[in-house]
Design a protein around this motif. Structure first.
Motif, mmCIF file in Angstrom:
data_model
loop_
_atom_site.group_PDB
_atom_site.id
_atom_site.type_symbol
_atom_site.label_atom_id
_atom_site.label_comp_id
_atom_site.label_asym_id
_atom_site.label_seq_id
_atom_site.Cartn_x
_atom_site.Cartn_y
_atom_site.Cartn_z
ATOM 1 N N PRO A 106 -54.064 -42.244 -22.185
ATOM 2 C CA PRO A 106 -53.951 -43.581 -22.781
ATOM 3 C C PRO A 106 -55.047 -43.830 -23.811
ATOM 4 O O PRO A 106 -56.174 -43.364 -23.672
ATOM 5 C CB PRO A 106 -54.108 -44.521 -21.580
ATOM 6 C CG PRO A 106 -53.778 -43.686 -20.392
ATOM 7 C CD PRO A 106 -54.230 -42.294 -20.725
ATOM 8 N N SER A 107 -54.701 -44.570 -24.840
ATOM 9 C CA SER A 107 -55.669 -44.963 -25.863
ATOM 10 C C SER A 107 -55.775 -46.484 -25.882
ATOM 11 O O SER A 107 -54.896 -47.196 -25.402
ATOM 12 C CB SER A 107 -55.232 -44.459 -27.246
ATOM 13 O OG SER A 107 -54.006 -45.075 -27.621
ATOM 14 N N VAL A 108 -56.897 -46.970 -26.428
ATOM 15 C CA VAL A 108 -57.108 -48.405 -26.622
ATOM 16 C C VAL A 108 -57.267 -48.610 -28.117
ATOM 17 O O VAL A 108 -58.276 -48.208 -28.707
ATOM 18 C CB VAL A 108 -58.361 -48.895 -25.858
ATOM 19 C CG1 VAL A 108 -58.579 -50.391 -26.096
ATOM 20 C CG2 VAL A 108 -58.237 -48.600 -24.372
ATOM 21 N N GLU A 109 -56.261 -49.226 -28.747
ATOM 22 C CA GLU A 109 -56.245 -49.398 -30.197
ATOM 23 C C GLU A 109 -56.186 -50.889 -30.530
ATOM 24 O O GLU A 109 -55.285 -51.591 -30.054
ATOM 25 C CB GLU A 109 -55.038 -48.687 -30.813
ATOM 26 C CG GLU A 109 -55.045 -47.185 -30.578
ATOM 27 C CD GLU A 109 -53.811 -46.514 -31.157
ATOM 28 O OE1 GLU A 109 -53.929 -45.897 -32.230
ATOM 29 O OE2 GLU A 109 -52.743 -46.636 -30.532
ATOM 30 N N THR A 110 -57.111 -51.347 -31.333
ATOM 31 C CA THR A 110 -57.243 -52.772 -31.617
ATOM 32 C C THR A 110 -57.080 -53.051 -33.106
ATOM 33 O O THR A 110 -57.785 -52.459 -33.942
ATOM 34 C CB THR A 110 -58.620 -53.284 -31.140
ATOM 35 O OG1 THR A 110 -58.712 -53.123 -29.732
ATOM 36 C CG2 THR A 110 -58.795 -54.761 -31.479
ATOM 37 N N PHE A 111 -56.152 -53.952 -33.404
ATOM 38 C CA PHE A 111 -55.982 -54.446 -34.775
ATOM 39 C C PHE A 111 -56.720 -55.775 -34.882
ATOM 40 O O PHE A 111 -56.386 -56.743 -34.196
ATOM 41 C CB PHE A 111 -54.500 -54.631 -35.105
ATOM 42 C CG PHE A 111 -54.261 -55.394 -36.392
ATOM 43 C CD1 PHE A 111 -54.674 -54.880 -37.609
ATOM 44 C CD2 PHE A 111 -53.626 -56.635 -36.366
ATOM 45 C CE1 PHE A 111 -54.464 -55.589 -38.793
ATOM 46 C CE2 PHE A 111 -53.413 -57.345 -37.535
ATOM 47 C CZ PHE A 111 -53.830 -56.808 -38.756
ATOM 48 N N ALA A 169 -61.434 -56.267 -42.723
ATOM 49 C CA ALA A 169 -61.123 -54.976 -43.339
ATOM 50 C C ALA A 169 -62.326 -54.049 -43.409
ATOM 51 O O ALA A 169 -62.369 -53.151 -44.232
ATOM 52 C CB ALA A 169 -60.560 -55.197 -44.748
ATOM 53 N N GLY A 170 -63.305 -54.248 -42.545
ATOM 54 C CA GLY A 170 -64.497 -53.414 -42.590
ATOM 55 C C GLY A 170 -64.296 -52.067 -41.909
ATOM 56 O O GLY A 170 -63.244 -51.779 -41.334
ATOM 57 N N ASP A 171 -65.312 -51.252 -41.961
ATOM 58 C CA ASP A 171 -65.303 -49.922 -41.363
ATOM 59 C C ASP A 171 -66.081 -49.963 -40.044
ATOM 60 O O ASP A 171 -67.280 -50.256 -40.031
ATOM 61 C CB ASP A 171 -65.947 -48.918 -42.332
ATOM 62 C CG ASP A 171 -65.922 -47.496 -41.795
ATOM 63 O OD1 ASP A 171 -65.448 -47.306 -40.657
ATOM 64 O OD2 ASP A 171 -66.386 -46.589 -42.506
ATOM 65 N N LEU A 172 -65.393 -49.662 -38.939
ATOM 66 C CA LEU A 172 -66.020 -49.724 -37.625
ATOM 67 C C LEU A 172 -66.322 -48.352 -37.040
ATOM 68 O O LEU A 172 -66.850 -48.251 -35.927
ATOM 69 C CB LEU A 172 -65.118 -50.489 -36.650
ATOM 70 C CG LEU A 172 -64.935 -51.982 -36.915
ATOM 71 C CD1 LEU A 172 -63.905 -52.562 -35.961
ATOM 72 C CD2 LEU A 172 -66.260 -52.726 -36.780
#
Length: 317
Positions: free
Chosen positions: A252-257, A262-265
């Motif tokens: 499983p992955s945890v993907e957050t929008f 619009a920055g780079d994390l």
């Protein structure tokens, strides 16, 4: 807040009002214990203190049944400070330590080293060899040793006893609303943002792929979340799961929008708190169908954030 490893540090402040336990999750029951310690310490001019054990005693004595922890060690220590605890003493839990009699621990550590004036336990908590250190022993020895012993009542939420194990069960079912009630805050995880397949970028919804430090993750699905970036909570939608539309993931992955950002994390450690479950994760027949569903998810999340009280809950922007 001051942190000490072991009970023999000369810089530990005394006298104390203290509690002891694991306190995984720092739910409403734990918070009541902390408030009691802080208030009583203020009343008797003592230092509000927590003794906690690391690792979890069950991980040492019964590793096959040890629970996954809701918080990392650092998250828990930070929480103690937020609740007003001024010093935390970490006792390394080993098999040798487990054989120390509760009475000896109370005499040698609680009274002699920490000069405890009052000691509080959560209802049903026990410590020491064979869990003999219950509230009855604490009161009896406290009377002889010169400290007050008290038991803090359990807390119930919607008819359910608040406990770390119950919170784990609810998270496994995706019931983050009930979890929020038991914690007094939304359940959150934190982790470093890693490079992924950049599917979200291709769909027009770039996501931060989080490698969580927390071992307990809510059930696979899509959630309305708050994501802490540069000291501010921002609106977000998070997917937990295997990305079945692409048929490529084994873990499983945890993907957050994160909305309107619009920055780079990449490489940053971010926190995500789960506010509301939108739907199950499912496989779509096409990329366009998936994109349309994501648009619906984001619209529903925005509607959620406009409700009264939601912004105040996290100071969301």
């Amino acid at each position: 807040m001051r942190l000490f490893h072991g009970t023999d540090n000369a810089e530990i402040q005394r006298p104390t009002v203290l509690t002891l336990g694991v306190f995984d999750g720092l739910h409403l029951g734990h918070q009541l214990i902390m408030r009691t310690v802080v208030e009583r310490a203020r009343a008797v001019s003592a230092v509000p203190t927590v003794i906690t054990f690391d690792p979890h005693p069950r991980a040492v004595l019964h590793p096959e049944s040890a629970p996954p922890l809701l918080q990392t060690f650092d998250q828990k220590i930070e929480g103690f400070g937020v609740l007003g605890i001024e010093q935390t003493i970490v006792v390394r839990f080993t098999e040798e330590f487990s054989r120390i009699a509760a009475g000896d621990f109370l005499r040698d550590v609680v009274k002699e080293r920490l000069h405890a004036q009052e000691v509080y336990l959560g209802k049903g908590f026990a410590f020491g060899h064979n869990r003999e250190g219950n509230i009855e022993l604490l009161r009896r020895l406290g009377h002889n040793l010169g400290f007050v012993a008290g038991e803090v009542p359990e807390v119930r939420f919607r008819g359910r006893r608040v406990s770390s194990s119950k919170i784990r069960e609810l998270l496994a079912c995706g019931q983050v609303n009930l979890v929020r009630g038991m914690l007094g805050r939304p359940y959150g995880v934190e982790g470093r943002v890693e490079h992924g397949a950049e599917r979200g970028q291709q769909l027009g919804f770039p996501t931060a792929n989080l490698h969580p430090q927390n071992r307990v993750i809510p059930r696979n699905g899509v959630y309305v979340t708050g994501t802490l970036i540069e000291g501010q909570w921002r609106r977000s939608v998070t997917n937990i799961g295997l990305r079945p539309t692409f048929g490529e993931a084994k873990e499983p992955s945890v993907e957050t929008f994160v909305m309107n950002w619009a920055g780079d994390l990449y490489g940053d450690v971010v926190r995500v708190r789960f506010l509301y479950r939108l739907r199950d994760e499912r496989k779509f027949g096409s990329i366009e169908e998936l994109k349309t569903q994501i648009e619906r998810d984001v619209a529903r999340a925005n509607s959620y954030f406009e409700r009264a009280g939601t912004k105040h809950m996290l100071s969301l922007i």
